[in-house]
Design an enzyme around this catalytic site. Structure first.
Site, PDB file in Angstrom:
ATOM      1  CD  GLU A  59      -1.836  -2.397   1.371  1.00 34.28           C
ATOM      2  OE1 GLU A  59      -0.689  -2.709   1.741  1.00 34.28           O
ATOM      3  OE2 GLU A  59      -2.745  -3.240   1.249  1.00 34.28           O
ATOM      4  CG  HIS A 128     -11.417  -6.509   6.864  1.00 33.12           C
ATOM      5  ND1 HIS A 128     -10.358  -7.042   7.537  1.00 33.12           N
ATOM      6  CD2 HIS A 128     -11.135  -6.704   5.547  1.00 33.12           C
ATOM      7  CE1 HIS A 128      -9.489  -7.560   6.675  1.00 33.12           C
ATOM      8  NE2 HIS A 128      -9.936  -7.361   5.466  1.00 33.12           N
TER       9      HIS A 128
HETATM   10  C1  LIG Z   1      -2.819  -4.967   4.143  1.00 33.51           C
HETATM   11  C2  LIG Z   1      -3.930  -5.603   3.422  1.00 33.51           C
HETATM   12  N1  LIG Z   1      -4.162  -5.275   2.140  1.00 33.51           N
HETATM   13  C3  LIG Z   1      -5.154  -5.852   1.458  1.00 33.51           C
HETATM   14  C4  LIG Z   1      -5.967  -6.776   2.059  1.00 33.51           C
HETATM   15  C5  LIG Z   1      -7.115  -7.430   1.276  1.00 33.51           C
HETATM   16  N2  LIG Z   1      -6.778  -8.827   1.025  1.00 33.51           N
HETATM   17  C6  LIG Z   1      -7.233  -9.785   1.844  1.00 33.51           C
HETATM   18  S1  LIG Z   1      -6.576 -11.277   1.461  1.00 33.51           S
HETATM   19  C7  LIG Z   1      -5.689 -10.634   0.181  1.00 33.51           C
HETATM   20  C8  LIG Z   1      -4.803 -11.518  -0.622  1.00 33.51           C
HETATM   21  C9  LIG Z   1      -3.717 -12.097   0.204  1.00 33.51           C
HETATM   22  O1  LIG Z   1      -3.065 -13.095  -0.508  1.00 33.51           O
HETATM   23  P1  LIG Z   1      -2.073 -14.101   0.187  1.00 33.51           P
HETATM   24  O2  LIG Z   1      -1.226 -13.374   1.160  1.00 33.51           O
HETATM   25  O3  LIG Z   1      -1.373 -14.838  -0.897  1.00 33.51           O
HETATM   26  O4  LIG Z   1      -2.990 -15.096   1.023  1.00 33.51           O
HETATM   27  P2  LIG Z   1      -4.096 -16.105   0.499  1.00 33.51           P
HETATM   28  O5  LIG Z   1      -5.386 -15.371   0.544  1.00 33.51           O
HETATM   29  O6  LIG Z   1      -3.704 -16.556  -0.850  1.00 33.51           O
HETATM   30  O7  LIG Z   1      -4.086 -17.220   1.493  1.00 33.51           O
HETATM   31  C10 LIG Z   1      -5.928  -9.278   0.061  1.00 33.51           C
HETATM   32  C11 LIG Z   1      -5.350  -8.428  -0.977  1.00 33.51           C
HETATM   33  C12 LIG Z   1      -5.723  -7.064   3.399  1.00 33.51           C
HETATM   34  N3  LIG Z   1      -6.494  -7.901   4.094  1.00 33.51           N
HETATM   35  N4  LIG Z   1      -4.689  -6.481   4.050  1.00 33.51           N
END
Ligand SMILES: Cc1ncc(C[n+]2csc(CCOP(=O)(O)OP(=O)(O)O)c2C)c(N)n1
Ligand SMILES: Cc1ncc(C[n+]2csc(CCOP(=O)(O)OP(=O)(O)O)c2C)c(N)n1
Ligand SMILES: [Mg+2]
Ligand SMILES: [Mg+2]
Lengths: 326, 334, 334, 326
Positions: A59, A128
């Protein structure tokens, strides 16, 4: 034309991208995924990956990159998925976007638009469900706005892109599905004035973003009781439109401010203070606030509803004001 | 760079020496003015590190952009900001390069694409990525150079910026001015991995480490790096190993390092070293040094006089430039 | 793991299989309950990735700590939280493991040192570093394991946390669950460097990459990694290569990947694969699978019934646990 | 005993470290450098590098590590060098420190103390002159305090360490050199009440941290004019001590709130709103605010002084209130 808040936002994005080659959209999952709230769905296919840019989860850096690109003359629209994650880029927004023009003696402009979803109401729990609009409204150098209607969802982006300085737009997450009629030729709107969404003479209900609907519901509930509530949608949270607010309160002599932020230090406090400063002698009763309870927003529906400002509480606050005096 | 004398023309050699000498003279004068209360706030001196800015900025053309830190007087001067404008800024005068609003830590000059003067450690890296992104989107072959200290390596923004620049193959020249300390914290006590080339590999970013006390070495490495970046091959991380001779800022009691260590590094003074090198190589002729020093002194004294004589911003203008005047165009300088 | 059958006892093999099957069954039931509106908010299913939690958590003892993400039902169940408490939490009931306050993304259990359930990507890494710091300061030989996705690799906190843990030689086991996507963004489009062992080297952190679809491989690698951490040699980064069979969350239209890709990975289903392996190896005998599945179903149905029958927190208690009751002791669970 | 604010803070740290083996101090340059403001000078030598921990420049992670260590039963004191850099760790503070107890249903406690320098007045320009106390005071789950006196500099830390939940302490950067007398046996103070620093009957001046001295100076300037100003030092910014504030304003019937934060959305707005809600009918004039101008703080002294709330402006605001009515 029948449309939704989401579609109105998308139409605004599409128009901006089509109109100005300097405009591009950047953020987490705005492209392939289609936008977390499906706002940017289809734009990748239409405008290509150079202009619809999926970013890594970084971000601070993609917002900073938006600032840099704006400094260099582009017109970036950066989507921070939700306000909850915007704490991670707050330094860039406050210390760079909002500050560079002044700190450089007027040489550096940051014509950047930042969009983010905000607010609670979908049972996604404490991390959230933030409403931090008030924090952004505290920062000199920023313009902050919150579209609460289809017209504003459609028109605020164009206005923001015309602004030579950074603009932050808050889209309340419960509004994306809002349906209604929108003029086919709906275009840019101003980014300066609050709007009276319902006229009334007995009390002014002041709301923005996700709470406008609740204020209108409260006004509707008060009507059969003979209480005519005026509803103001702030629209622009910085700079605040004191004229519209004070004009209304001087007439109704009572005000309730509705804000999904936690009560202490809310934007509602600022509105209350301004009314104190600008209309004290016109008031028949103290300005009331209906805000979120001072608790991390809990997951279960009954507790979340209890934590958030609701129409019934707004109506009750208005009733008390009207009855207390006059 | 030992033996044989450097492969540098007299003209270029003297130009480099002149830059280092005027930066040094400028800052020594600033230290005095700080003592006199003419300059206030924070004052971070670059003394000892001049070869980095003087060498690295040779690799940039006027179309390129620079982002620097709060220790940026040298970069500003070498980049082409006038000593007058910089000194007036140090005083906080209306004629300063940032109208006096920024002071020592926030030198700006849109004309030379000198984009600050950023006082949040690592805060400038994302900005440089964005400047480069604009160039990439417009198909402009320009370099955005970003200077930062070793302390910035630990910040999340370093990581995010290197990844993003590499992922999108953006033309950013990252220059880490490794002076071995972040304030009082030695790099061994803030970095788990001291090999920055290995660090860069974590982002598939090309990298090189260079002796930051040798201006010609810095210049050569920066040219290689800038060529890489300009060619469209993506970002480059250049580490310049250097040392800060003075305290971190005027408030620093320097409890964290031994006098002997400082003295040892002073033996490698980039100005003295390069002077000797040019003298040995024959590029520096009798009278040259005196002339350069006299010119530098004259330039800086003129700048001090200019700053002294300059007006303050009227207090009525306090709120100016917070946002553009209503209806103003963006006033952007691409 | 091909050929010859795995070197695993019947008892342990069945235990691992049981864990994966109950996690799978739990989540499949959750998906139904979500459709019925019993579970609300976000629901991130771990289906396809069960071998990672089931394997990795074998390396921890009860004294160790776990920090996970919003995709943590599997970790919670394998760590030892009861299906009742987790299911009640999914419902938001007062009997839930977080009194219903947290829901799917915020499962907590102090008794098993299960510290969430963190929904800010990468937000849990610094916490794990701090848990480990406490152990280091007290001379306790414990491991703090931190699970996070590939998406977290791009965040500044990943960088800062690996550096700090390495610099201070802290006992953190970092487990990257690389399922190739951060929401809809494929790892190739969010990471410039795909070799995580190289990434770890940027912090002088020991690392290994393992096939996350093979529970025995994960367990073996995790044991090596935990041994390293427990021995006092500092942190370890374990990458488990896995795949999410379901959408990111209930809202995800899955526009970003081809059905064929998902189908291909489903051929490597960790539950089916391990079942076959155990059968081939003779550890799984006729009737075993049916019994395990029936037990899992019974456990989960009991949990659903428990959750259904459980009370809501009274709305009067809304402000409870924002801060400790005045005068309360810290209520800390070391 | 003659001492300074800085020395009082150091004495508090030393005592805490000596008393409780769970306490340790962590932050940028708290050790070898001796602390940016020399607060922790000598502590490394006295308590060793295990307990006086210099960190890399990684605000989010060392604050998060403080949270984790607190969860595990330690009593970390984390120094974020200045509030300006705290935007980089705000996510950890809001989404973890302040939230974990509630989100875990009461299972996880975060007995963490965060100290930071705050405020302007030293000509360090826009990025180093923030006053964001009001933002922290907005967040449920945190206790926020600002020592403005030697007693509080000496005593707040011990109280904060006794709190089972996170406490944020703001030390105004212009106060470190403050000299005065302190009882040799000065000990813990409460973290709940505001303090009347000067009694008066005509108007209440409400200040905290760096503005308390300015309010006192204003009160002194008003005295010869026959205006008796009462000065309240808020001390604790969250939770606010409404009783003391309202008690005073009900008596004086007028109030000026002094806050170094930017005016819009300042903590002063909250105070004004609370007085509106709690003492509206007792007021003889609207509550006034003296805050920072809405501008990134400029470097030169004359502009910085013009941007910040000053004693003269406080006195003038008080004068206007007293003259306007009553
Ligand atoms: C700091 C932050 N930015 C964006 C989000 C929104 N978000 C939730 S899960 C996600 C993807 C995360 O991917 P990953 O770390 O690969 O975990 P996975 O969901 O694949 O287990 C995003 C962008 C968040 N929760 N926190
Ligand atoms: C984010 C942030 N944290 C802390 C500071 C305070 N600070 C200013 S300079 C500095 C040290 C930076 O060291 P380095 O990056 O090596 O640069 P150098 O001063 O050595 O040139 C610190 C900690 C800051 N300005 N920004
Ligand atoms: Mg350094
Ligand atoms: Mg993933």
């Amino acid at each position: 034309m029948k449309t939704t808040y989401r579609e109105a936002l998308r139409a605004a994005l599409r128009e901006a991208l089509a109109r100005d080659p300097r405009v591009f959209l950047m953020g987490e999952d705005v492209g392939r995924y289609g936008g977390t709230y499906a706002v940017s769905k289809g734009l990748l296919e239409e405008f290509g990956p150079e202009r619809i840019r999926d970013t890594p989860l970084s971000e601070s850096t993609f917002v900073g990159a938006g600032i840099g690109a704006a400094m260099a003359g582009m017109r970036p629209i950066v989507e921070v998925m939700t306000v909850n994650f915007s704490m991670l880029c707050l330094d860039q927004i406050v210390n760079n976007a909002a500050t560079l023009r002044h700190m450089s003696g007027g040489q550096v402009a940051v014509p950047l638009v930042i969009r983010m979803a905000t607010g609670a109401g979908r049972q996604v729990a404490a991390q959230h469900s933030h409403s931090l609009e008030g924090w952004y409204a505290h920062v000199p150098g920023l313009t902050v706005a919150a579209p609460a209607t289809l017209e504003d969802a459609r028109g605020m982006l164009a206005a923001a892109l015309q602004d030579p300085d950074p603009v932050v737009l808050f889209e309340h997450a419960t509004l994306y599905g809002l349906e209604g009629e929108l003029a086919a030729d709906a275009g840019p709107v101003d980014l300066t004035r609050a709007a009276v969404r319902r006229p009334g003479r007995d009390v002014t209900l002041i709301a923005f973003g996700g709470t406008v609907g609740k204020a209108l519901a409260a006004a509707a509930a008060l009507e059969p009781e003979g209480i005519q509530a005026e509803v103001i949608d702030l629209r622009v949270l910085r700079p605040l439109d004191g004229e519209t607010i004070l004009g209304s309160v001087r007439r109704t002599r009572r005000a309730v401010v509705v804000d999904e932020g936690w009560r202490t230090g809310s934007l509602a406090a600022e509105i209350s203070a301004r009314i104190m400063e600008g209309a004290f002698y016109d008031l028949d009763a103290p300005v009331a606030r209906v805000c979120s309870a001072e608790v991390p927003i809990p997951y279960p529906r009954h507790l979340e509803e209890a934590a958030l400002p609701q129409a019934a509480a707004v109506a009750e606050a208005a009733r008390r004001l009207v009855k207390s005096h006059g | 760079m030992t033996g044989g004398g450097p492969a540098v023309s007299r003209e270029h050699g003297l130009a480099l020496l002149r830059q280092m000498i005027r930066v040094r003279a400028f800052e020594e004068r600033c230290a005095e003015l700080y003592g006199q209360g003419k300059i206030r706030g924070f004052l971070h001196l670059y003394i000892g590190e001049e070869a980095v800015a003087a060498g690295a900025l040779q690799a940039l053309g006027p179309e390129d952009a620079v982002v620097a830190t709060y220790r940026e007087h040298g970069h500003a001067l070498v980049r082409g900001l006038s000593a007058n404008a910089v000194m007036a800024e140090m005083f906080g005068k209306a004629t300063g390069c940032s109208r006096g609003r920024g002071g020592s830590m926030h030198l700006f000059d849109a004309a030379t694409r000198f984009y600050g003067g950023n006082a949040i450690v690592a805060g400038g890296l994302p900005i440089a990525v964005g400047l480069a992104l604009a160039d990439a989107l417009r198909g402009q072959r320009r370099v955005s150079a970003c200077f930062f200290g070793d302390g910035a390596l630990a910040e999340g923004e370093f990581h995010e910026s290197l990844n993003l620049a590499a992922l999108w193959t953006l033309p950013v020249l990252f220059v880490c001015e490794n002076n071995r300390y972040a304030m009082g914290t030695a790099i061994e006590r803030h970095q788990a991995q001291l090999d920055l080339v290995l660090k860069a590999r974590g982002y598939a970013v090309a990298a090189e480490s260079v002796d930051g006390m040798e201006v010609l070495a810095v210049e050569a490495a920066a040219r290689r790096a800038a060529d890489h970046v300009r060619s469209g091959a993506g970002p480059f991380l250049l580490e310049a190993r250097t040392y800060r001779f003075r305290a971190h800022s005027a408030y620093d009691p320097e409890l964290y390092r031994a006098k002997e260590e400082v003295e040892r590094w002073k033996q490698r003074d980039p100005v003295k070293g390069f002077t000797a090198l040019l003298r040995d190589g024959g590029q520096l002729q009798p009278g040259d040094l005196e002339r350069i020093e006299a010119e530098a002194t004259a330039e800086i004294e003129a700048a001090v006089a200019f700053a002294e004589a300059s007006p303050w911003e009227p207090v009525e203008d306090l709120l100016r430039d917070v946002q553009a005047a209503p209806g103003a165009a963006a006033g952007v300088t691409p």
